[in-house]
Design a protein around this motif. Structure first.
Motif, PDB file in Angstrom:
ATOM      1  N   PHE A   1      17.122  18.449  27.890  1.00 40.12           N
ATOM      2  CA  PHE A   1      16.681  19.101  29.122  1.00 40.12           C
ATOM      3  C   PHE A   1      16.589  20.622  28.978  1.00 40.12           C
ATOM      4  O   PHE A   1      16.457  21.335  29.976  1.00 40.12           O
ATOM      5  CB  PHE A   1      17.621  18.723  30.275  1.00 40.12           C
ATOM      6  N   HIS A   2      16.686  21.113  27.730  1.00 38.95           N
ATOM      7  CA  HIS A   2      16.507  22.537  27.438  1.00 38.95           C
ATOM      8  C   HIS A   2      17.481  23.402  28.251  1.00 38.95           C
ATOM      9  O   HIS A   2      17.088  24.346  28.943  1.00 38.95           O
ATOM     10  CB  HIS A   2      15.064  22.962  27.709  1.00 38.95           C
ATOM     11  N   LEU A   3      18.749  23.075  28.137  1.00 39.54           N
ATOM     12  CA  LEU A   3      19.801  23.772  28.878  1.00 39.54           C
ATOM     13  C   LEU A   3      20.737  24.484  27.911  1.00 39.54           C
ATOM     14  O   LEU A   3      20.914  24.059  26.773  1.00 39.54           O
ATOM     15  CB  LEU A   3      20.623  22.776  29.701  1.00 39.54           C
ATOM     16  N   THR A   4      21.335  25.563  28.386  1.00 48.87           N
ATOM     17  CA  THR A   4      22.466  26.166  27.686  1.00 48.87           C
ATOM     18  C   THR A   4      23.720  25.806  28.471  1.00 48.87           C
ATOM     19  O   THR A   4      23.865  26.177  29.639  1.00 48.87           O
ATOM     20  CB  THR A   4      22.339  27.692  27.577  1.00 48.87           C
ATOM     21  N   ILE A   5      24.585  25.046  27.834  1.00 49.08           N
ATOM     22  CA  ILE A   5      25.820  24.585  28.463  1.00 49.08           C
ATOM     23  C   ILE A   5      26.990  25.286  27.796  1.00 49.08           C
ATOM     24  O   ILE A   5      27.050  25.386  26.563  1.00 49.08           O
ATOM     25  CB  ILE A   5      25.965  23.060  28.322  1.00 49.08           C
ATOM     26  N   LYS A   6      27.914  25.764  28.598  1.00 47.69           N
ATOM     27  CA  LYS A   6      29.137  26.384  28.065  1.00 47.69           C
ATOM     28  C   LYS A   6      30.344  25.609  28.559  1.00 47.69           C
ATOM     29  O   LYS A   6      30.473  25.342  29.757  1.00 47.69           O
ATOM     30  CB  LYS A   6      29.260  27.846  28.498  1.00 47.69           C
ATOM     31  N   ILE A   7      31.204  25.227  27.634  1.00 45.96           N
ATOM     32  CA  ILE A   7      32.466  24.614  28.016  1.00 45.96           C
ATOM     33  C   ILE A   7      33.602  25.526  27.563  1.00 45.96           C
ATOM     34  O   ILE A   7      33.455  26.308  26.618  1.00 45.96           O
ATOM     35  CB  ILE A   7      32.642  23.208  27.420  1.00 45.96           C
ATOM     36  N   ASN A   8      34.719  25.436  28.245  1.00 45.44           N
ATOM     37  CA  ASN A   8      35.876  26.269  27.941  1.00 45.44           C
ATOM     38  C   ASN A   8      36.905  25.431  27.180  1.00 45.44           C
ATOM     39  O   ASN A   8      37.379  24.404  27.683  1.00 45.44           O
ATOM     40  CB  ASN A   8      36.491  26.807  29.230  1.00 45.44           C
ATOM     41  N   GLU A   9      37.236  25.859  25.993  1.00 45.16           N
ATOM     42  CA  GLU A   9      38.143  25.091  25.138  1.00 45.16           C
ATOM     43  C   GLU A   9      39.465  24.780  25.831  1.00 45.16           C
ATOM     44  O   GLU A   9      39.997  23.668  25.730  1.00 45.16           O
ATOM     45  CB  GLU A   9      38.394  25.842  23.832  1.00 45.16           C
ATOM     46  N   VAL A  10      39.992  25.749  26.569  1.00 40.63           N
ATOM     47  CA  VAL A  10      41.305  25.554  27.207  1.00 40.63           C
ATOM     48  C   VAL A  10      41.243  24.530  28.340  1.00 40.63           C
ATOM     49  O   VAL A  10      42.283  23.994  28.744  1.00 40.63           O
ATOM     50  CB  VAL A  10      41.862  26.884  27.748  1.00 40.63           C
ATOM     51  N   ASP A  11      40.055  24.248  28.847  1.00 38.90           N
ATOM     52  CA  ASP A  11      39.930  23.317  29.965  1.00 38.90           C
ATOM     53  C   ASP A  11      39.655  21.878  29.530  1.00 38.90           C
ATOM     54  O   ASP A  11      39.737  20.953  30.349  1.00 38.90           O
ATOM     55  CB  ASP A  11      38.802  23.768  30.909  1.00 38.90           C
ATOM     56  N   VAL A  12      39.302  21.675  28.272  1.00 38.25           N
ATOM     57  CA  VAL A  12      38.995  20.321  27.800  1.00 38.25           C
ATOM     58  C   VAL A  12      40.306  19.543  27.656  1.00 38.25           C
ATOM     59  O   VAL A  12      41.191  19.940  26.888  1.00 38.25           O
ATOM     60  CB  VAL A  12      38.250  20.362  26.455  1.00 38.25           C
ATOM     61  N   PRO A  13      40.456  18.432  28.383  1.00 35.00           N
ATOM     62  CA  PRO A  13      41.732  17.708  28.376  1.00 35.00           C
ATOM     63  C   PRO A  13      41.897  16.836  27.129  1.00 35.00           C
ATOM     64  O   PRO A  13      41.106  15.938  26.865  1.00 35.00           O
ATOM     65  CB  PRO A  13      41.652  16.844  29.643  1.00 35.00           C
ATOM     66  N   VAL A  14      42.942  17.123  26.358  1.00 35.85           N
ATOM     67  CA  VAL A  14      43.265  16.342  25.168  1.00 35.85           C
ATOM     68  C   VAL A  14      44.776  16.116  25.158  1.00 35.85           C
ATOM     69  O   VAL A  14      45.552  17.073  25.278  1.00 35.85           O
ATOM     70  CB  VAL A  14      42.853  17.078  23.871  1.00 35.85           C
ATOM     71  N   LYS A  15      45.194  14.860  25.027  1.00 39.08           N
ATOM     72  CA  LYS A  15      46.626  14.557  24.986  1.00 39.08           C
ATOM     73  C   LYS A  15      47.263  15.154  23.733  1.00 39.08           C
ATOM     74  O   LYS A  15      46.625  15.267  22.671  1.00 39.08           O
ATOM     75  CB  LYS A  15      46.849  13.044  25.008  1.00 39.08           C
TER      76      LYS A  15
ATOM     77  N   MET B   1      30.987  26.710  23.109  1.00 36.35           N
ATOM     78  CA  MET B   1      32.376  26.565  23.537  1.00 36.35           C
ATOM     79  C   MET B   1      33.061  27.921  23.486  1.00 36.35           C
ATOM     80  O   MET B   1      33.041  28.594  22.449  1.00 36.35           O
ATOM     81  CB  MET B   1      33.140  25.572  22.667  1.00 36.35           C
ATOM     82  N   GLU B   2      33.628  28.303  24.613  1.00 28.15           N
ATOM     83  CA  GLU B   2      34.364  29.571  24.676  1.00 28.15           C
ATOM     84  C   GLU B   2      35.803  29.332  24.261  1.00 28.15           C
ATOM     85  O   GLU B   2      36.488  28.466  24.810  1.00 28.15           O
ATOM     86  CB  GLU B   2      34.305  30.161  26.082  1.00 28.15           C
ATOM     87  N   THR B   3      36.268  30.080  23.294  1.00 26.34           N
ATOM     88  CA  THR B   3      37.620  29.924  22.768  1.00 26.34           C
ATOM     89  C   THR B   3      38.608  30.692  23.641  1.00 26.34           C
ATOM     90  O   THR B   3      38.215  31.523  24.479  1.00 26.34           O
ATOM     91  CB  THR B   3      37.703  30.445  21.324  1.00 26.34           C
ATOM     92  N   PRO B   4      39.908  30.457  23.452  1.00 26.38           N
ATOM     93  CA  PRO B   4      40.910  31.213  24.222  1.00 26.38           C
ATOM     94  C   PRO B   4      40.827  32.722  24.017  1.00 26.38           C
ATOM     95  O   PRO B   4      41.287  33.498  24.861  1.00 26.38           O
ATOM     96  CB  PRO B   4      42.237  30.664  23.696  1.00 26.38           C
ATOM     97  N   LEU B   5      40.223  33.162  22.907  1.00 25.79           N
ATOM     98  CA  LEU B   5      40.094  34.595  22.633  1.00 25.79           C
ATOM     99  C   LEU B   5      38.854  35.198  23.279  1.00 25.79           C
ATOM    100  O   LEU B   5      38.634  36.411  23.203  1.00 25.79           O
ATOM    101  CB  LEU B   5      40.055  34.836  21.123  1.00 25.79           C
ATOM    102  N   GLY B   6      38.020  34.344  23.897  1.00 25.98           N
ATOM    103  CA  GLY B   6      36.836  34.850  24.571  1.00 25.98           C
ATOM    104  C   GLY B   6      35.566  34.798  23.742  1.00 25.98           C
ATOM    105  O   GLY B   6      34.485  35.107  24.248  1.00 25.98           O
ATOM    106  N   SER B   7      35.679  34.420  22.485  1.00 21.64           N
ATOM    107  CA  SER B   7      34.482  34.288  21.646  1.00 21.64           C
ATOM    108  C   SER B   7      33.807  32.949  21.935  1.00 21.64           C
ATOM    109  O   SER B   7      34.421  32.026  22.473  1.00 21.64           O
ATOM    110  CB  SER B   7      34.851  34.387  20.167  1.00 21.64           C
TER     111      SER B   7
END
Length: 333
Positions: free
Chosen positions: A233-247, A311-317
């Motif tokens: 769909f020609h999108l730029t998606i950003k996810i935040n590493e700290v928000d991705v839930p992993v046990k 993906m945005e890392t905890p350091l902001g990169s």
């Protein structure tokens, strides 16, 4: 009934008849329908969805499920994330000579139970038996039919700011199956997330507006699925590493073996992209279900045209994520 599958169970004779009558028909229902080569079902004039899938998971029993439960849930979820209401399933079995009848009964019971939970009917099927060593136990193919309800569905009309939601922790299925194989000598207290999501996602569609798309991140995991959406769909998606839930247990195994949880298979999670002003309503709905109690927002659409996942890392990169390259481990579903 015999204890093990023999080639005679697949020759269309007496043993075939008894296997179908005493195992499949007893578990799945309508004996009259089983007498014919096709099932008669009644559909409305509404548009329908059709999905098919094959299941070759190893091992066939794993913490939280079996190939039978997975065969129903996997196809039901494919229909549900497409915006359809799952209604009917067919199933085909390829069974290896020597396979224990007791295991086949367990698989069929799991299928019947999951079908009852979801409200779908298993209306037709097929059984083939192959020589010992040809099928690694049992393979199952399912085809599902779902019905689109008028005015209910995903718009596929995306806007900047749309929220990216995932309905719980990722990678549970992949790690549960890997540990169940016993090949690596690890013991992990992780249960597969294998579950049917049609009731939960149906509530979302009926009680919210602004649902753009829903997908189930199975093989290839969360990252691959989001990359596919971004590219399609020609999108730029950003996810935040700290928000991705992993046990923590999943993180631990990934650190030990060099896996990335973003690419691990899931069998009871959904990605929902929704208008930002509707995200809280979606969260409230899905968290009422046991399958969605850990639902979180993990990112947003930040642009249109490029077709990429960041993906945005905890350091902001920011790090560019790609599709899964190669195979972490096969036979996961």
């Amino acid at each position: 009934m015999e204890q093990y599958i023999s080639l005679a169970h697949g020759d269309g004779g007496e043993l075939s008849h008894r296997l179908i009558r005493d195992l499949f028909v007893e578990a799945f229902g309508d004996g009259k329908a089983a007498m014919f080569d096709a099932a008669e079902i009644t559909l409305t004039s509404q548009q329908i969805a059709v999905s098919t899938d094959s299941f070759v998971i190893k091992p066939i029993f794993f913490p939280g499920g079996s190939i039978g439960k997975l065969a129903v849930a996997g196809t039901v979820n494919d229909l549900a994330v497409s915006g359809a209401k799952p209604a009917f399933l067919t199933c085909g079995f390829v069974i290896e000579e020597g396979f224990p009848i007791s295991d086949l009964k367990r698989i069929v019971r799991d299928m019947a139970e999951e079908a009852r939970k979801t409200g779908v009917q298993i209306v037709a099927g097929d059984t083939k038996v192959v020589e010992r060593g040809s099928a690694d136990g049992v393979y199952i193919n399912t085809t599902g039919i779902g019905i689109y309800e008028p005015g209910i569905g995903c718009s596929l009309e995306f806007e900047e700011g749309d929220a990216i939601i995932v309905t719980g922790s990722i990678g549970d299925h992949g790690i549960a199956v890997l540990a169940a194989r016993g090949e690596l000598g690890i013991t992990v207290p992780i249960v597969s997330d294998c579950a049917s999501l049609n009731r939960m996602l149906g509530e979302v569609l009926h009680h919210t507006n602004g649902i753009r798309i829903m997908r189930d991140p199975t093989r290839g995991g969360l990252a691959t699925t989001l990359v596919e959406i971004a590219e399609d769909f020609h999108l730029t998606i950003k996810i935040n590493e700290v928000d991705v839930p992993v046990k923590e247990e999943v993180h631990g195994v990934c650190d030990l073996l060099g896996f990335d949880p973003l690419y691990l298979a899931n069998e009871g999670k959904a990605i929902i992209i929704v208008a930002d002003n509707e995200k809280d309503k979606v969260l409230d709905i899905v968290r009422e279900f046991s399958e969605g109690r850990d639902t979180v927002v993990i990112g947003s659409i930040i642009g249109k045209e490029k077709g990429q996942l960041l993906m945005e890392t905890p350091l902001g990169s920011k790090r560019l994520l790609n599709r899964l390259s190669g195979t972490m481990f096969p036979r996961i579903c």
